[in-house]
Design an enzyme around this catalytic site. Structure first.
Site, short mmCIF file in Angstrom:
data_model
loop_
_atom_site.label_atom_id
_atom_site.label_comp_id
_atom_site.label_asym_id
_atom_site.label_seq_id
_atom_site.Cartn_x
_atom_site.Cartn_y
_atom_site.Cartn_z
N TYR A 63 35.77 51.46 46.17
CA TYR A 63 34.91 50.53 45.43
C TYR A 63 33.55 51.18 45.21
CZ TYR A 63 38.34 46.88 46.77
OH TYR A 63 39.48 46.14 46.96
N HIS A 132 45.92 51.09 50.65
CA HIS A 132 45.55 50.33 49.44
C HIS A 132 46.69 50.27 48.42
CE1 HIS A 132 41.58 49.51 47.00
NE2 HIS A 132 42.49 48.59 46.76
N SER A 211 41.84 38.48 44.80
CA SER A 211 41.58 37.82 43.51
C SER A 211 42.14 36.39 43.50
CB SER A 211 42.14 38.65 42.34
OG SER A 211 41.63 39.96 42.35
N PRO A 212 41.84 35.58 44.51
CA PRO A 212 42.39 34.22 44.54
C PRO A 212 41.82 33.32 43.44
CG PRO A 212 40.76 34.47 46.27
CD PRO A 212 40.96 35.84 45.67
N LEU A 213 40.72 33.80 42.82
CA LEU A 213 40.15 33.07 41.67
C LEU A 213 40.57 33.74 40.37
CD1 LEU A 213 36.57 32.48 43.16
CD2 LEU A 213 38.41 30.80 42.91
N GLY A 214 41.65 34.53 40.42
CA GLY A 214 42.12 35.21 39.21
C GLY A 214 41.03 36.07 38.59
N ARG A 215 40.26 36.77 39.46
CA ARG A 215 39.12 37.61 39.03
C ARG A 215 38.10 36.79 38.26
NH1 ARG A 215 40.36 43.12 39.81
NH2 ARG A 215 42.56 43.48 40.22
N PHE A 217 38.76 34.09 36.41
CA PHE A 217 39.33 33.30 35.29
C PHE A 217 39.54 31.85 35.69
CE2 PHE A 217 41.87 31.99 31.79
CZ PHE A 217 41.55 32.86 30.76
N ALA A 221 35.40 30.22 33.52
CA ALA A 221 34.26 30.89 32.89
C ALA A 221 34.63 31.71 31.65
CB ALA A 221 33.58 31.80 33.91
N1 LIG Z 1 43.87 45.22 47.46
C1 LIG Z 1 43.57 45.32 46.19
O1 LIG Z 1 44.16 46.09 45.43
C2 LIG Z 1 42.45 44.47 45.62
C3 LIG Z 1 42.31 44.30 44.24
C4 LIG Z 1 41.29 43.48 43.77
C5 LIG Z 1 40.43 42.86 44.66
N2 LIG Z 1 40.57 43.05 45.99
C6 LIG Z 1 39.69 42.40 46.98
O2 LIG Z 1 39.71 40.99 46.75
C7 LIG Z 1 38.39 40.52 46.59
C8 LIG Z 1 38.35 39.31 45.67
O3 LIG Z 1 38.95 39.58 44.43
P1 LIG Z 1 38.13 39.69 43.07
O4 LIG Z 1 36.69 39.88 43.37
O5 LIG Z 1 38.85 40.68 42.25
O6 LIG Z 1 38.41 38.30 42.35
P2 LIG Z 1 38.14 36.77 42.66
O7 LIG Z 1 37.64 36.59 44.02
O8 LIG Z 1 39.36 36.08 42.20
O9 LIG Z 1 37.00 36.43 41.60
C9 LIG Z 1 35.75 37.06 41.63
C10 LIG Z 1 34.96 36.64 40.38
O10 LIG Z 1 34.76 35.23 40.40
C11 LIG Z 1 33.36 34.93 40.35
N3 LIG Z 1 33.19 33.77 41.26
C12 LIG Z 1 33.41 33.74 42.61
N4 LIG Z 1 33.22 32.52 43.11
C13 LIG Z 1 32.89 31.73 42.04
C14 LIG Z 1 32.57 30.37 41.89
N5 LIG Z 1 32.58 29.54 42.94
N6 LIG Z 1 32.26 29.90 40.65
C15 LIG Z 1 32.26 30.72 39.58
N7 LIG Z 1 32.55 32.03 39.64
C16 LIG Z 1 32.86 32.54 40.87
C17 LIG Z 1 32.66 36.19 40.77
O11 LIG Z 1 31.42 36.31 40.10
P3 LIG Z 1 30.04 36.55 40.89
O12 LIG Z 1 30.24 37.74 41.78
O13 LIG Z 1 29.08 36.81 39.79
O14 LIG Z 1 29.80 35.28 41.64
C18 LIG Z 1 33.62 37.27 40.28
O15 LIG Z 1 33.39 37.54 38.91
C19 LIG Z 1 37.62 41.74 46.08
O16 LIG Z 1 36.23 41.61 46.29
C20 LIG Z 1 38.24 42.85 46.88
O17 LIG Z 1 37.64 42.91 48.18
C21 LIG Z 1 41.59 43.82 46.49
#
Ligand SMILES: NC(=O)c1ccc[n+]([C@@H]2O[C@H](COP(=O)([O-])OP(=O)(O)OC[C@H]3O[C@@H](n4cnc5c(N)ncnc54)[C@H](OP(=O)(O)O)[C@@H]3O)[C@@H](O)[C@H]2O)c1
Length: 341
Positions: A63, A132, A211-215, A217, A221
């Site tokens: 990262y 990973h 990505s429990p918030l679908g990144r 989506f 937003a």
């Molecule tokens: N193992 C793997 O291959 C892999 C792949 C992807 C991710 N990951 C891990 O999983 C973690 C989480 O996944 P992710 O970051 O991809 O996706 P996510 O948690 O599904 O979504 C993150 C996005 O949602 C926004 N967000 C978060 N909370 C919110 C809320 N309450 N209201 C509105 N927007 C919100 C964040 O923006 P802001 O930051 O601007 O708030 C960011 O753009 C990563 O940080 C990483 O550690 C692992």
């Protein structure tokens, strides 16, 4: 739904694993993938994790090409005993060549990677060390064997895998107990329910949905990702966020919006509550790791751990994943789903 700093509940991360808050924190977005970061706000968000009882902190060596681990170091130093620190190896990267990428699972590489992560994180032990991505050309027993050596040497406490199939998880677990499996899992992405989730439940391995918030989506937003995303945002490359797919997928969020409005919650909170409850159906422990760089959102997400959806609400959300347009990556070849076809 109030967003208080009341501590969230704790759970054992897999059989014999560490006690962690039932929701963790993904740090990736601070240094990679989702555009510009306000670093002061990100530091404040990190402090909010421990205040809220969000103790599983997730990063990876790739990262920001090491920058995310370095960013976490002062926080790790200040809170070493309060957090469960997870990082990952496997994507070989070169800071001077962003286009270079290789999947490395060989023991020599793992040994170098762990030393580099320990140095960047400023700690002498990694609590949870994940592979990973899987390179099928390296026997799993060799990679997990090398990871088990790190446990024996005290450099790592627990082992994890990311994006492996149920069969691969069983094979690895026979070499050394695996504490956690981390793969994408959300209302929008349910391919893990094919084999990985069942195997994890059976083996007592915790599931860490990424990505429990679908990144983002599922927060509602992105109605039109082409307009909503800035130049450096990785999501522009993801089929689900592009053009007609983004518009069609935004329409699928209607039940999330409806449930959220009825409960005075946000769609993000309903999406996070869904993951917790879907895991209960499968009889396994989950610790989702939503990522955010904003304290208010961290608290909003943590508050979702207090929501219990009704059977009627779950039924409304059930058909969504089957209707999502576009894969979760442009290139699915590195995912566990690709090896299950
Ligand atoms: N193992 C793997 O291959 C892999 C792949 C992807 C991710 N990951 C891990 O999983 C973690 C989480 O996944 P992710 O970051 O991809 O996706 P996510 O948690 O599904 O979504 C993150 C996005 O949602 C926004 N967000 C978060 N909370 C919110 C809320 N309450 N209201 C509105 N927007 C919100 C964040 O923006 P802001 O930051 O601007 O708030 C960011 O753009 C990563 O940080 C990483 O550690 C692992």
């Amino acid at each position: 739904m109030s967003n208080t700093t009341e501590q969230i509940r704790r759970t054992e991360l897999g059989t014999g694993g560490p006690l962690v808050g039932i929701q963790g924190f993904g740090a990736m977005g601070i240094s990679a993938a989702y555009g510009e970061t306000d670093t002061a706000a990100a530091r404040d968000t990190l402090e909010a994790t421990v205040e809220a009882g969000v103790t599983l902190i997730d990063t990876a060596d790739m990262y920001g090409a090491g920058a995310n681990e370095e960013f976490l170091a002062p926080f790790v130093a200040a809170h070493r005993d309060e957090i469960t620190l997870a990082t990952k190896f496997g994507f070989e990267y070169r800071a001077d060549d962003p286009s270079y990428r290789a999947i490395r699972n060989d023991p020599g590489y793992i040994r170098k990677a762990v030393e580099a992560s320990l140095r960047r994180l400023g700690t002498d032990v990694i609590d949870l060390y994940y592979m990973h991505r899987r390179n099928p050309e390296v026997p799993l027993a060799e990679s997990v064997g090398a990871m088990a050596d790190l446990v024996r040497e005290g450099k790592v406490k627990y082992l994890g895998l990311s994006e492996v199939t149920g069969a691969e998880l069983r094979e690895a677990h026979a070499v050394h107990p695996i504490t956690a499996l981390q793969t994408e899992w959300s209302v929008f992405s349910r391919d893990v329910e094919r084999s990985a989730v069942g195997a994890a439940a059976e083996l007592g391995v915790a599931f860490v949905p990424y990505s429990p918030l679908g990144r983002g989506f599922l927060t509602g937003a992105f109605a039109d990702a082409h307009k909503d995303l800035s130049g450096g945002d990785f999501r522009q490359l993801l089929p689900r966020f592009t053009g007609d797919n983004a518009r069609a997928n935004a329409a699928l969020l209607a039940p999330l919006h409806r449930i959220a409005a009825e409960r005075g919650a946000t769609t993000a909170q309903i999406a996070l509550a869904w993951v917790q409850q879907r895991a209960e159906v499968h009889g396994l422990t989950v610790v989702p790791i939503p990522g955010t760089r904003k304290r208010a959102r961290l608290l909003e997400n943590a508050a979702a751990t207090r929501i219990t959806l009704t059977a009627g609400e779950l039924a409304l959300l059930e058909p969504i994943a089957g209707r999502v347009a576009g894969e979760r990556y442009a290139d699915m070849s590195l995912t566990s789903a690709a090896r299950e076809m």
